[in-house]
Design a protein around this motif. Structure first.
Motif, PDB file in Angstrom:
ATOM      1  N   LEU A 253       0.830  -1.212   0.000  1.00  0.00           N
ATOM      2  CA  LEU A 253       0.000   0.000   0.000  1.00  0.00           C
ATOM      3  C   LEU A 253       0.856   1.251   0.000  1.00  0.00           C
ATOM      4  CD1 LEU A 253      -2.872  -0.781   2.554  1.00  0.00           C
ATOM      5  CD2 LEU A 253      -2.966  -0.809   0.056  1.00  0.00           C
ATOM      6  N   GLY A 254       1.832   1.292   0.898  1.00  0.00           N
ATOM      7  CA  GLY A 254       2.699   2.453   1.016  1.00  0.00           C
ATOM      8  C   GLY A 254       4.158   2.040   0.933  1.00  0.00           C
ATOM      9  N   PHE A 255       5.014   3.052   0.756  1.00  0.00           N
ATOM     10  CA  PHE A 255       6.437   2.785   0.525  1.00  0.00           C
ATOM     11  C   PHE A 255       7.280   3.782   1.303  1.00  0.00           C
ATOM     12  CE2 PHE A 255       3.883   1.974  -3.266  1.00  0.00           C
ATOM     13  CZ  PHE A 255       4.071   0.598  -3.410  1.00  0.00           C
ATOM     14  N   ALA A 256       8.526   3.423   1.536  1.00  0.00           N
ATOM     15  CA  ALA A 256       9.431   4.289   2.283  1.00  0.00           C
ATOM     16  C   ALA A 256       9.684   5.580   1.517  1.00  0.00           C
ATOM     17  CB  ALA A 256      10.751   3.562   2.526  1.00  0.00           C
ATOM     18  N   GLN A 257       9.566   6.696   2.231  1.00  0.00           N
ATOM     19  CA  GLN A 257       9.817   7.989   1.598  1.00  0.00           C
ATOM     20  C   GLN A 257      11.242   8.035   1.053  1.00  0.00           C
ATOM     21  OE1 GLN A 257       8.784  11.293   4.040  1.00  0.00           O
ATOM     22  NE2 GLN A 257       9.115  12.810   2.454  1.00  0.00           N
ATOM     23  N   GLY A 258      11.376   8.546  -0.146  1.00  0.00           N
ATOM     24  CA  GLY A 258      12.670   8.602  -0.810  1.00  0.00           C
ATOM     25  C   GLY A 258      12.895   7.464  -1.779  1.00  0.00           C
ATOM     26  N   SER A 259      12.076   6.425  -1.695  1.00  0.00           N
ATOM     27  CA  SER A 259      12.213   5.310  -2.632  1.00  0.00           C
ATOM     28  C   SER A 259      11.542   5.643  -3.951  1.00  0.00           C
ATOM     29  CB  SER A 259      11.598   4.039  -2.040  1.00  0.00           C
ATOM     30  OG  SER A 259      10.180   4.174  -1.948  1.00  0.00           O
ATOM     31  N   ALA A 260      11.912   4.909  -5.003  1.00  0.00           N
ATOM     32  CA  ALA A 260      11.299   5.129  -6.310  1.00  0.00           C
ATOM     33  C   ALA A 260       9.806   4.819  -6.267  1.00  0.00           C
ATOM     34  CB  ALA A 260      12.000   4.263  -7.365  1.00  0.00           C
ATOM     35  N   ASP A 261       9.418   3.780  -5.518  1.00  0.00           N
ATOM     36  CA  ASP A 261       8.002   3.429  -5.423  1.00  0.00           C
ATOM     37  C   ASP A 261       7.205   4.531  -4.736  1.00  0.00           C
ATOM     38  OD1 ASP A 261       8.137   0.981  -6.725  1.00  0.00           O
ATOM     39  OD2 ASP A 261       8.606  -0.126  -4.889  1.00  0.00           O
ATOM     40  N   PHE A 262       7.789   5.126  -3.691  1.00  0.00           N
ATOM     41  CA  PHE A 262       7.103   6.224  -3.016  1.00  0.00           C
ATOM     42  C   PHE A 262       6.903   7.394  -3.979  1.00  0.00           C
ATOM     43  CE2 PHE A 262       7.005  10.254  -0.769  1.00  0.00           C
ATOM     44  CZ  PHE A 262       6.059  10.037   0.223  1.00  0.00           C
ATOM     45  N   ASP A 263       7.923   7.714  -4.749  1.00  0.00           N
ATOM     46  CA  ASP A 263       7.816   8.826  -5.696  1.00  0.00           C
ATOM     47  C   ASP A 263       6.728   8.561  -6.733  1.00  0.00           C
ATOM     48  OD1 ASP A 263       9.839  10.184  -4.404  1.00  0.00           O
ATOM     49  OD2 ASP A 263      11.412   9.508  -5.786  1.00  0.00           O
ATOM     50  N   ARG A 264       6.624   7.318  -7.197  1.00  0.00           N
ATOM     51  CA  ARG A 264       5.591   6.962  -8.169  1.00  0.00           C
ATOM     52  C   ARG A 264       4.207   7.085  -7.539  1.00  0.00           C
ATOM     53  NH1 ARG A 264       5.928   1.718  -9.036  1.00  0.00           N
ATOM     54  NH2 ARG A 264       4.553   1.752 -10.852  1.00  0.00           N
ATOM     55  N   LEU A 265       4.073   6.607  -6.311  1.00  0.00           N
ATOM     56  CA  LEU A 265       2.798   6.719  -5.605  1.00  0.00           C
ATOM     57  C   LEU A 265       2.431   8.182  -5.385  1.00  0.00           C
ATOM     58  CD1 LEU A 265       0.402   5.680  -3.912  1.00  0.00           C
ATOM     59  CD2 LEU A 265       1.972   5.548  -1.952  1.00  0.00           C
ATOM     60  N   ASN A 266       3.389   8.967  -4.930  1.00  0.00           N
ATOM     61  CA  ASN A 266       3.133  10.375  -4.648  1.00  0.00           C
ATOM     62  C   ASN A 266       2.722  11.116  -5.920  1.00  0.00           C
ATOM     63  OD1 ASN A 266       2.959  12.356  -2.654  1.00  0.00           O
ATOM     64  ND2 ASN A 266       5.011  13.139  -3.090  1.00  0.00           N
ATOM     65  N   GLN A 267       3.380  10.805  -7.017  1.00  0.00           N
ATOM     66  CA  GLN A 267       3.049  11.434  -8.292  1.00  0.00           C
ATOM     67  C   GLN A 267       1.627  11.094  -8.725  1.00  0.00           C
ATOM     68  OE1 GLN A 267       6.012  11.288 -11.508  1.00  0.00           O
ATOM     69  NE2 GLN A 267       4.389  10.546 -12.858  1.00  0.00           N
ATOM     70  N   MET A 268       1.247   9.811  -8.590  1.00  0.00           N
ATOM     71  CA  MET A 268      -0.100   9.407  -8.998  1.00  0.00           C
ATOM     72  C   MET A 268      -1.150  10.014  -8.086  1.00  0.00           C
ATOM     73  SD  MET A 268      -1.842   7.815 -11.280  1.00  0.00           S
ATOM     74  CE  MET A 268      -0.694   6.694 -12.117  1.00  0.00           C
ATOM     75  N   LEU A 269      -0.910  10.021  -6.780  1.00  0.00           N
ATOM     76  CA  LEU A 269      -1.857  10.639  -5.860  1.00  0.00           C
ATOM     77  C   LEU A 269      -2.014  12.127  -6.148  1.00  0.00           C
ATOM     78  CD1 LEU A 269      -0.997   8.992  -2.401  1.00  0.00           C
ATOM     79  CD2 LEU A 269      -3.086   8.682  -3.748  1.00  0.00           C
ATOM     80  N   ALA A 270      -0.912  12.783  -6.485  1.00  0.00           N
ATOM     81  CA  ALA A 270      -0.977  14.215  -6.790  1.00  0.00           C
ATOM     82  C   ALA A 270      -1.824  14.468  -8.027  1.00  0.00           C
ATOM     83  CB  ALA A 270       0.434  14.774  -6.983  1.00  0.00           C
ATOM     84  N   PHE A 271      -1.687  13.615  -9.048  1.00  0.00           N
ATOM     85  CA  PHE A 271      -2.510  13.770 -10.244  1.00  0.00           C
ATOM     86  C   PHE A 271      -3.985  13.572  -9.905  1.00  0.00           C
ATOM     87  CE2 PHE A 271      -4.921  11.997 -13.735  1.00  0.00           C
ATOM     88  CZ  PHE A 271      -4.687  12.914 -14.741  1.00  0.00           C
ATOM     89  N   LEU A 272      -4.281  12.532  -9.146  1.00  0.00           N
ATOM     90  CA  LEU A 272      -5.665  12.273  -8.772  1.00  0.00           C
ATOM     91  C   LEU A 272      -6.236  13.404  -7.938  1.00  0.00           C
ATOM     92  CD1 LEU A 272      -5.342   8.495  -7.800  1.00  0.00           C
ATOM     93  CD2 LEU A 272      -6.445   9.408  -9.856  1.00  0.00           C
ATOM     94  N   ASN A 273      -5.412  13.965  -7.046  1.00  0.00           N
ATOM     95  CA  ASN A 273      -5.848  15.016  -6.138  1.00  0.00           C
ATOM     96  C   ASN A 273      -6.045  16.356  -6.835  1.00  0.00           C
ATOM     97  OD1 ASN A 273      -4.691  17.023  -3.523  1.00  0.00           O
ATOM     98  ND2 ASN A 273      -6.465  15.696  -3.304  1.00  0.00           N
ATOM     99  N   THR A 274      -5.372  16.547  -7.943  1.00  0.00           N
ATOM    100  CA  THR A 274      -5.495  17.826  -8.660  1.00  0.00           C
ATOM    101  C   THR A 274      -6.324  17.642  -9.926  1.00  0.00           C
ATOM    102  OG1 THR A 274      -3.343  17.409  -9.709  1.00  0.00           O
ATOM    103  CG2 THR A 274      -3.354  18.769  -7.734  1.00  0.00           C
TER     104      THR A 274
END
Length: 235
Positions: A83-104
């Motif tokens: 579900l979630g990933f360690a901050q700074g990891s590539a997976d976290f960055d991908r998740l954060n990017q997708m959530l940001a798109f969905l949120n905006t």
């Protein structure tokens, strides 16, 4: 005490947080907040100063608001589950990017349509705002279909917090009847798959006050007065 998620109805964007909590297995309770009646009260302002849902009351008395912040909090407590990933990891960055798109882009595309329903407007104003919203929703679906890029899940390897947030927003298209989701094969498959998830069925049942069977750590519902009392105790 278990954390309490204050969720808004009807059609609240807190739907994704309920799904995420169910997936996480973490213990939690729910507090129903009717919109706009309860969400705009002085009492609820003690939970969320800007009068929005969702909000999450934590065991230590802190409150977290905004879907992205709540989802990342859940993710940080479930690292290793997918579900979630360690901050700074590539997976976290991908998740954060997708959530940001969905949120905006994805979330905001529906804004004009909600405004046209919820506010008194002249017929010409409502028509123009609705047309603008329809175009925005269609464009957002095209963009998200490209981001999905043929994968089965938004991040590719399995369900994540992004998929939980997606389904809570994507269902608004069923309400507004803007696009035929079948035009977007990847999104259509994802949405239909999510409808079969026990966590999604649970969230739907909770919103509609139907019999709801949790597959996670749900510990029951509290009313706003009880939630405020617990907030005072934890302070």
């Amino acid at each position: 005490m278990s954390p309490i998620l204050f969720y808004g109805v009807p059609e609240g964007c807190s739907f994704g947080s309920i799904v995420a909590l169910e997936w996480s297995g973490l213990p939690y309770r729910l507090c129903r907040v009717e919109m706009p009646e309860m969400v705009s009260t002085d009492d609820y302002a003690r939970i969320n100063a800007v009068g929005e849902t969702p909000s999450l009351l934590l065991e230590d008395g802190r409150t977290i608001s905004e879907s992205m912040a709540i989802l990342h909090h859940i993710g940080a407590r479930t690292i290793g589950s997918g579900l979630g990933f360690a901050q700074g990891s590539a997976d976290f960055d991908r998740l954060n990017q997708m959530l940001a798109f969905l949120n905006t882009t994805f979330f905001q595309a529906f804004g004009p349509l909600w405004y046209a329903i919820e506010h008194p407007l002249e017929p010409e104003e409502k028509q123009a705002l609705t047309a603008y919203g329809i175009a925005a929703v269609e464009k957002a679906h095209h963009r998200l279909e490209r981001l999905l890029d043929g994968r089965e899940w938004l991040l590719g390897n399995g369900p994540s917090l992004a998929d939980a947030y997606f389904v809570g927003i994507a269902r608004w298209n069923d309400f507004h009847k803007v696009v035929d989701r079948r035009q977007f094969p990847g999104l259509h498959r994802l949405y239909e798959r999510m409808q079969q998830e026990p966590a999604v069925r649970f969230a739907h049942a909770i919103e509609h006050r139907q019999e709801a069977k949790s597959s996670g750590g749900f510990r029951g519902e509290v009313d706003l007065a009880e939630g405020l009392g617990l907030l005072k105790q934890a302070a």
